[in-house]
Design a protein around this motif. Structure first.
Motif, PDB file in Angstrom:
ATOM      1  N   MET A  76     -13.891  -7.050  -9.561  1.00 21.32           N
ATOM      2  CA  MET A  76     -12.749  -7.122 -10.475  1.00 21.32           C
ATOM      3  C   MET A  76     -11.455  -6.725  -9.766  1.00 21.32           C
ATOM      4  N   LEU A  77     -11.527  -5.762  -8.876  1.00 23.20           N
ATOM      5  CA  LEU A  77     -10.356  -5.341  -8.118  1.00 23.20           C
ATOM      6  C   LEU A  77      -9.891  -6.456  -7.184  1.00 23.20           C
ATOM      7  N   GLU A  78     -10.838  -7.114  -6.524  1.00 22.85           N
ATOM      8  CA  GLU A  78     -10.485  -8.228  -5.640  1.00 22.85           C
ATOM      9  C   GLU A  78      -9.858  -9.375  -6.431  1.00 22.85           C
ATOM     10  N   ALA A  79     -10.436  -9.695  -7.574  1.00 24.90           N
ATOM     11  CA  ALA A  79      -9.902 -10.786  -8.390  1.00 24.90           C
ATOM     12  C   ALA A  79      -8.496 -10.456  -8.877  1.00 24.90           C
ATOM     13  N   SER A  80      -8.282  -9.227  -9.254  1.00 25.33           N
ATOM     14  CA  SER A  80      -6.955  -8.809  -9.698  1.00 25.33           C
ATOM     15  C   SER A  80      -5.937  -8.909  -8.557  1.00 25.33           C
TER      16      SER A  80
END
Length: 88
Positions: A74-78
């Protein structure tokens, strides 16, 4: 006070003693734990066998790993969304 770490086998053995009729206060003194710890163990491991407790521990470990992977994704996608929005 030094903190002790009990294995699932030891916890279940203490709970079995409690089930046979030993008083909670006596067990707590004998094993060096508080009565609250004994009742917390009873809530978590009550009625389990050693194999069930090991399976529970394995599932908790796997769940923690999966939660960490999800948070990383989720951090990478954000970060990617933020990067792409700045380009346009």
């Amino acid at each position: 006070m030094k903190r002790k770490r009990f294995t699932e086998e030891q916890i279940i053995a203490v709970l079995r003693e409690h089930e046979t009729g030993a008083k909670a206060g006596d067990l707590a003194r004998k094993h060096g734990i508080s009565e609250a710890t004994l009742y917390n163990w009873k809530a978590k491991y009550g009625g389990m066998d050693v194999s069930d407790a090991k399976r529970l521990k394995a599932l908790e470990d796997e769940n923690a790993k999966l939660k960490k992977l999800l948070a990383d994704q989720m951090l990478e996608a954000s970060a990617l969304r933020e990067l792409l929005s700045k380009k346009w």
